[in-house]
Every structure is written in C-alpha cells, then in structure tokens.
Design a protein around this motif. Structure first.
Motif, PDB file in Angstrom:
ATOM      1  N   ASN A   1       5.038   7.569  -4.611  1.00 28.67           N
ATOM      2  CA  ASN A   1       6.246   7.839  -3.837  1.00 28.67           C
ATOM      3  C   ASN A   1       6.288   6.866  -2.672  1.00 28.67           C
ATOM      4  O   ASN A   1       5.295   6.189  -2.381  1.00 28.67           O
ATOM      5  N   SER A   2       7.441   6.797  -2.020  1.00 31.02           N
ATOM      6  CA  SER A   2       7.555   6.025  -0.788  1.00 31.02           C
ATOM      7  C   SER A   2       7.920   6.964   0.348  1.00 31.02           C
ATOM      8  O   SER A   2       8.805   7.820   0.194  1.00 31.02           O
ATOM      9  N   LEU A   3       7.229   6.811   1.455  1.00 29.75           N
ATOM     10  CA  LEU A   3       7.568   7.558   2.665  1.00 29.75           C
ATOM     11  C   LEU A   3       8.463   6.739   3.586  1.00 29.75           C
ATOM     12  O   LEU A   3       8.886   7.225   4.638  1.00 29.75           O
ATOM     13  N   GLY A   4       8.723   5.476   3.207  1.00 28.91           N
ATOM     14  CA  GLY A   4       9.594   4.627   3.996  1.00 28.91           C
ATOM     15  C   GLY A   4       8.973   4.163   5.297  1.00 28.91           C
ATOM     16  O   GLY A   4       7.830   4.491   5.623  1.00 28.91           O
ATOM     17  N   ASP A   5       9.742   3.394   6.053  1.00 27.92           N
ATOM     18  CA  ASP A   5       9.276   2.945   7.359  1.00 27.92           C
ATOM     19  C   ASP A   5       9.605   4.010   8.418  1.00 27.92           C
ATOM     20  O   ASP A   5      10.063   5.104   8.092  1.00 27.92           O
ATOM     21  N   ALA A   6       9.351   3.681   9.676  1.00 27.33           N
ATOM     22  CA  ALA A   6       9.537   4.661  10.749  1.00 27.33           C
ATOM     23  C   ALA A   6      10.976   5.154  10.828  1.00 27.33           C
ATOM     24  O   ALA A   6      11.233   6.358  11.012  1.00 27.33           O
ATOM     25  N   ASP A   7      11.949   4.255  10.674  1.00 23.81           N
ATOM     26  CA  ASP A   7      13.360   4.663  10.740  1.00 23.81           C
ATOM     27  C   ASP A   7      13.716   5.603   9.592  1.00 23.81           C
ATOM     28  O   ASP A   7      14.424   6.594   9.785  1.00 23.81           O
ATOM     29  N   SER A   8      13.232   5.290   8.404  1.00 19.89           N
ATOM     30  CA  SER A   8      13.503   6.135   7.240  1.00 19.89           C
ATOM     31  C   SER A   8      12.907   7.520   7.432  1.00 19.89           C
ATOM     32  O   SER A   8      13.530   8.541   7.116  1.00 19.89           O
ATOM     33  N   ARG A   9      11.698   7.558   7.972  1.00 18.06           N
ATOM     34  CA  ARG A   9      11.016   8.847   8.164  1.00 18.06           C
ATOM     35  C   ARG A   9      11.721   9.680   9.239  1.00 18.06           C
ATOM     36  O   ARG A   9      11.819  10.899   9.120  1.00 18.06           O
ATOM     37  N   THR A  10      12.212   9.014  10.279  1.00 11.67           N
ATOM     38  CA  THR A  10      12.928   9.745  11.333  1.00 11.67           C
ATOM     39  C   THR A  10      14.189  10.401  10.785  1.00 11.67           C
ATOM     40  O   THR A  10      14.493  11.567  11.083  1.00 11.67           O
ATOM     41  N   ALA A  11      14.925   9.663   9.950  1.00 12.84           N
ATOM     42  CA  ALA A  11      16.145  10.211   9.348  1.00 12.84           C
ATOM     43  C   ALA A  11      15.807  11.383   8.429  1.00 12.84           C
ATOM     44  O   ALA A  11      16.502  12.415   8.415  1.00 12.84           O
ATOM     45  N   HIS A  12      14.738  11.235   7.681  1.00 15.89           N
ATOM     46  CA  HIS A  12      14.324  12.304   6.763  1.00 15.89           C
ATOM     47  C   HIS A  12      13.842  13.529   7.533  1.00 15.89           C
ATOM     48  O   HIS A  12      14.130  14.667   7.160  1.00 15.89           O
ATOM     49  N   ARG A  13      13.140  13.297   8.633  1.00 15.20           N
ATOM     50  CA  ARG A  13      12.641  14.395   9.465  1.00 15.20           C
ATOM     51  C   ARG A  13      13.812  15.245   9.978  1.00 15.20           C
ATOM     52  O   ARG A  13      13.770  16.479   9.930  1.00 15.20           O
ATOM     53  N   THR A  14      14.833  14.569  10.454  1.00 12.22           N
ATOM     54  CA  THR A  14      16.014  15.274  10.964  1.00 12.22           C
ATOM     55  C   THR A  14      16.646  16.117   9.868  1.00 12.22           C
ATOM     56  O   THR A  14      17.053  17.271  10.092  1.00 12.22           O
ATOM     57  N   ALA A  15      16.717  15.555   8.660  1.00  9.64           N
ATOM     58  CA  ALA A  15      17.303  16.281   7.529  1.00  9.64           C
ATOM     59  C   ALA A  15      16.460  17.488   7.145  1.00  9.64           C
ATOM     60  O   ALA A  15      17.002  18.553   6.803  1.00  9.64           O
ATOM     61  N   LEU A  16      15.142  17.361   7.204  1.00  8.18           N
ATOM     62  CA  LEU A  16      14.262  18.481   6.872  1.00  8.18           C
ATOM     63  C   LEU A  16      14.422  19.627   7.865  1.00  8.18           C
ATOM     64  O   LEU A  16      14.470  20.804   7.484  1.00  8.18           O
ATOM     65  N   ILE A  17      14.491  19.289   9.142  1.00  5.54           N
ATOM     66  CA  ILE A  17      14.660  20.327  10.166  1.00  5.54           C
ATOM     67  C   ILE A  17      15.969  21.075   9.943  1.00  5.54           C
ATOM     68  O   ILE A  17      16.015  22.314   9.989  1.00  5.54           O
ATOM     69  N   SER A  18      17.043  20.336   9.674  1.00  8.60           N
ATOM     70  CA  SER A  18      18.344  20.974   9.428  1.00  8.60           C
ATOM     71  C   SER A  18      18.296  21.863   8.181  1.00  8.60           C
ATOM     72  O   SER A  18      18.939  22.921   8.127  1.00  8.60           O
ATOM     73  N   HIS A  19      17.518  21.450   7.204  1.00 12.07           N
ATOM     74  CA  HIS A  19      17.428  22.192   5.941  1.00 12.07           C
ATOM     75  C   HIS A  19      16.655  23.500   6.101  1.00 12.07           C
ATOM     76  O   HIS A  19      17.082  24.555   5.606  1.00 12.07           O
ATOM     77  N   PHE A  20      15.520  23.445   6.792  1.00  7.69           N
ATOM     78  CA  PHE A  20      14.640  24.610   6.869  1.00  7.69           C
ATOM     79  C   PHE A  20      14.944  25.545   8.053  1.00  7.69           C
ATOM     80  O   PHE A  20      14.672  26.742   7.989  1.00  7.69           O
ATOM     81  N   GLU A  21      15.485  25.004   9.132  1.00  4.90           N
ATOM     82  CA  GLU A  21      15.606  25.767  10.376  1.00  4.90           C
ATOM     83  C   GLU A  21      16.366  27.094  10.227  1.00  4.90           C
ATOM     84  O   GLU A  21      15.913  28.129  10.746  1.00  4.90           O
ATOM     85  N   PRO A  22      17.496  27.137   9.513  1.00  5.69           N
ATOM     86  CA  PRO A  22      18.246  28.404   9.445  1.00  5.69           C
ATOM     87  C   PRO A  22      17.440  29.555   8.823  1.00  5.69           C
ATOM     88  O   PRO A  22      17.703  30.723   9.137  1.00  5.69           O
ATOM     89  N   ARG A  23      16.455  29.245   7.963  1.00  2.00           N
ATOM     90  CA  ARG A  23      15.711  30.307   7.276  1.00  2.00           C
ATOM     91  C   ARG A  23      14.207  30.166   7.482  1.00  2.00           C
ATOM     92  O   ARG A  23      13.419  30.664   6.687  1.00  2.00           O
ATOM     93  N   ILE A  24      13.798  29.506   8.550  1.00  6.91           N
ATOM     94  CA  ILE A  24      12.376  29.264   8.757  1.00  6.91           C
ATOM     95  C   ILE A  24      11.598  30.570   8.945  1.00  6.91           C
ATOM     96  O   ILE A  24      10.397  30.641   8.674  1.00  6.91           O
ATOM     97  N   GLY A  25      12.298  31.649   9.367  1.00  9.11           N
ATOM     98  CA  GLY A  25      11.632  32.941   9.534  1.00  9.11           C
ATOM     99  C   GLY A  25      11.115  33.512   8.233  1.00  9.11           C
ATOM    100  O   GLY A  25      10.268  34.424   8.239  1.00  9.11           O
ATOM    101  N   GLU A  26      11.597  33.001   7.092  1.00 13.13           N
ATOM    102  CA  GLU A  26      11.142  33.470   5.783  1.00 13.13           C
ATOM    103  C   GLU A  26       9.844  32.782   5.352  1.00 13.13           C
ATOM    104  O   GLU A  26       9.272  33.143   4.319  1.00 13.13           O
ATOM    105  N   PHE A  27       9.403  31.813   6.142  1.00  6.90           N
ATOM    106  CA  PHE A  27       8.216  31.048   5.777  1.00  6.90           C
ATOM    107  C   PHE A  27       6.996  31.542   6.555  1.00  6.90           C
ATOM    108  O   PHE A  27       7.117  32.304   7.517  1.00  6.90           O
ATOM    109  N   CYS A  28       5.831  31.100   6.131  1.00  5.97           N
ATOM    110  CA  CYS A  28       4.574  31.523   6.761  1.00  5.97           C
ATOM    111  C   CYS A  28       4.489  30.996   8.199  1.00  5.97           C
ATOM    112  O   CYS A  28       5.247  30.104   8.596  1.00  5.97           O
ATOM    113  N   SER A  29       3.560  31.544   8.959  1.00  4.31           N
ATOM    114  CA  SER A  29       3.437  31.168  10.372  1.00  4.31           C
ATOM    115  C   SER A  29       3.093  29.696  10.528  1.00  4.31           C
ATOM    116  O   SER A  29       3.544  29.037  11.475  1.00  4.31           O
ATOM    117  N   ASP A  30       2.295  29.152   9.596  1.00  2.69           N
ATOM    118  CA  ASP A  30       1.943  27.728   9.673  1.00  2.69           C
ATOM    119  C   ASP A  30       3.198  26.863   9.540  1.00  2.69           C
ATOM    120  O   ASP A  30       3.382  25.896  10.289  1.00  2.69           O
TER     121      ASP A  30
END
Length: 427
Positions: free
Chosen positions: A165-194
């Motif tokens: 797989n490719s994790l991309g460069d720093a800019d790519s990872r920053t964009a992906h990080r933002t997308a992950l937070i937006s994806h998980f944040e609304p339902r993060i309470g359904e996930f484990c404490s970690d």
C-alpha cells in the motif's frame, strides 16, 4: 527447589538449534549479496528512545515493554524491536556523514514484548530486520521487499502473499487524517476506549483495531489511495513497476496502514497462506519512514526497512512441511582398543579438528561394538579403528561407512586421506 523457564520463552536445544543457525546463516548470506552490513545494538536502551521511535500511542509502548529502573533511577527498556536502536546508532555514530549512501544495515537478535504467548509468538523472540537509510529512490523500496521475499523463497516457502500500500507523503496523509476524523467522529462513542483516544491523537491507528474491526464504519472508512497527490501516486507506481520487473507478484491493499506519523509512502506485509498455519498469517512487515532519525535527534533522513520473526518463519516452514538441508554428520569417529590407543586418540582427535575435520571419539569406556553404534549415531562417514597392536605398527584401520571398504593406512596419513576423500566428494 526446582526452576522452570519463564512463560513466553523457550529453550532451543541441539537438534532444533541447527534449523535456527541455517535460517540465520541464509539471511546473512542474502544480506551480503544485497550489500547490507550487520549491526549489533544493546539489548536495552533508554525508554524514551522507544517511546519516540515506536510511538507513545502504540500498544507496544503502552502495554508490552519490559521497563525497569537502573541503580541511578534511569528508566531502561529491553528492546521490543530493532528499528529504533538501529536508527539511534545511525544518528549517534554519524553514519549519515559517510560519502556512500544509502547506509544499508541488518540485525538479528532477541527482542522482548510482554504479550499473551501463542503459537509462533513469544515474550522473548528473535527478530531479523534490515534498514536502508539515506535514499528516496523507490527502487530501494522494491529492493527491500525483494530481499524479504527472496529469503522466504530461498528457504523453500511457496504459500506466500505479498500485499502493499502507499501511505503517501505528508500532505496526502494530512488530507486523509482529516477525512478519517470526519468519518469516525460522529459515532466514535461506539468504539473501544483505545480508538476514542486515537481519534485526535492518531486516527489512522483506528484502522488497526482488533476489537472493532467488524464495525460497519471500518468497512466504509476512506482509503488513503483516494487522497494521494500526484507525487505520491507516481512514487507508488514506480515501486509497483519495479516489483513487476522482478517478477514478484503482489496485491494492493488500501487497508494496510502504519499508524506513526513518520511513516510515509510504501507499506507492505508478507503473509503465509499455508493450510494450518494459524489465524495470524503475517510473517513480515515493513515500510518507508522519513522522520524517525529527526525524531531522535538526527538530520531528516529517508529510510525503509522490514522486520520478521524467526519463530514465525520456522512455523511457516513446518506448516509447508519444508525440510531444511541440515547435515549433522561427521567426517570421522575414532574407535579405540587398549589404553595406549585411547591416549593416542586424544591427540589424534585434536590434530584432525585443527585440520578442519569434524571428528569424535568415545569418552565412556565403551566396548568396541558400542563405539561403532555411537559412530552410527554421529552419522560418521569414516570410522578409524586404533588398537594397541595397530599403534605399535603405526597404522590405523579406516572404514568407509558408505561402501563398507576398509584399509590400513599410516596414522600420519589419516588426515590427508580423509581430506582427499572430502575433496573428491565436492567435485
């Protein structure tokens, strides 16, 4: 009082240790061909090195390290992996200043993690790994992956699967990080404490969670491949091009990630598809990192490497019923009769061994028939029979155990006789 081995460790006894030696020697020979040089680092380091180098948010640092205080109250840790120590040495010894780069290193040694012991996983385990430091060339990525695949294939494994797989460069990872937070944040309470802690700290590590891996949001999480910029796509395409040119089959797996911020571009794993190998199929993991040297006080240095467990490699060999070509035979066993012959055998054995021959004799005062049985157990190619009468005539009876042919030769010709036979066998 009796003592038992600590849980999660093992004794590797004669008969089994030869397999380890063969695997380790094969790895060293392969590294020599690829021009990777061995490095040996301390078994314990300052705890902060692993906190920075492995990652404070990882399970290894938070739950699995063997940490203790020395007599001056400094926190020390038995190394849980090899990369941090290797890069620390690279920085401390200023190997980055060498005119020839990249610096290509490998290590083989024990690592320590306090985790639940299971098949192929121990609390003390032996890790083989390589690190190539100082090059941003995607050809080095392909070289590192090729070396890992070559080791497994050279040892006889066939049921292998390489995923990249490719994790991309720093800019790519920053964009992906933002997308992950937006994806998980609304339902993060359904996930484990970690995972809840990881949301802001390191959301990419949520994708590694074992407890919540079946959650529906895991299946719909945004892929890093969707956020690669043109430079990252070009880099990943080059790596794939080189692997294809080397004839190495692979699969692209967008779910293969590395959680630490300094990982970038190529990530890969090699797995065993052998029937009966077990639920945990990963044999080897690796990837590219560009900020680790800087994280521990050195200049920013690109790097890529992998690490694998020798225990899991051996388990994969067993799963595929691979028999390693290990020879336990000896060149000659000396059978003696009479006190003077026994005395002469001591020095004769010493002379044979100094000449490079594998030789043995009886040390239990066994009868002649029992000595021959011992020679069979040692798989001796030749048995040299020396009695007091032969000693007086300065001859020794030498029997070829394969052909059954026996002849008398002068004692001082025994070594040259055996070496001449060995030379003929090599031709």
């Amino acid at each position: 009082m009796s003592f038992q081995i600590p849980r999660g460790t093992q004794d590797i006894l004669p008969g089994e240790v030869e397999k380890w030696q063969f695997v380790e020697n094969t790895a060293r020979e392969l590294c020599n061909r690829y021009q990777y040089k061995e490095i040996r680092t301390p078994i314990f380091e300052h705890t902060e090195l692993f906190a920075r180098g492995v990652g404070e948010s990882t399970d290894i640092v938070q739950k699995e390290m063997y940490t203790f205080q020395d007599r001056k109250g400094r926190s020390m840790t038995l190394r849980p992996e090899g990369t941090a120590s290797t890069v620390r040495s690279f920085v401390e010894k200023k190997l980055y200043a060498n005119s020839s780069q990249p610096t290509k290193l490998y290590y083989i040694g024990p690592m320590f993690r306090y985790e639940r012991p299971q098949t192929g996983r121990f609390r003390q385990f032996v890790q083989f790994g390589i690190e190539a430091l100082g090059s941003n060339d995607p050809a080095i990525d392909a070289e590192v992956i090729s070396l890992a695949m070559s080791l497994y294939q050279t040892l006889g494994l066939k049921s292998l699967k390489l995923v990249i797989n490719s994790l991309g460069d720093a800019d790519s990872r920053t964009a992906h990080r933002t997308a992950l937070i937006s994806h998980f944040e609304p339902r993060i309470g359904e996930f484990c404490s970690d995972c809840q802690k990881r949301l802001e700290q390191n959301p990419l590590r949520i994708l590694d969670c074992k407890k919540d891996r079946d959650h529906e949001l895991m299946k719909t999480a945004p892929s890093i491949l969707e956020y690669l910029n043109d430079g990252s796509k070009s880099y990943f395409n080059k790596v794939q091009q080189y692997l294809s040119a080397n004839g190495i089959p692979y699969e692209v797996d967008p779910g293969l990630v590395r959680g630490l911020d300094y990982y970038n571009h190529t990530a890969f794993e090699i797995m065993s598809n052998a029937e009966g190998f077990g639920a945990i199929t990963t044999l080897c993991g690796g990837g590219r990192y560009n900020g680790l040297a800087q994280e521990i006080g050195g200049p920013e240095t690109p790097g890529i490497g992998f690490a694998l467990s020798i225990e899991r490699l051996l388990a994969a060999l067993d799963a595929e019923n691979v028999t390693l070509p290990i020879s336990s035979d000896i060149d000659c066993y000396i059978v003696t009769m009479g006190d003077q012959a026994k005395d002469r055998a001591v020095s004769l054995l010493y002379e044979m061994r100094n000449a490079g021959l594998k030789a043995e004799k009886d040390y239990e005062d066994k009868k002649m028939k029992a000595q021959f049985k011992s020679a069979d157990r040692h798989q001796a190619k030749f048995v040299a029979v020396l009695g007091d009468d032969e000693l007086e005539k300065n001859v020794i009876a030498v029997k070829n155990m394969e052909t059954g042919v026996q002849e008398d030769i002068a004692i001082d010709q025994l070594i040259s006789y055996l070496k001449a036979y060995s030379k003929r066998m090599l031709l």
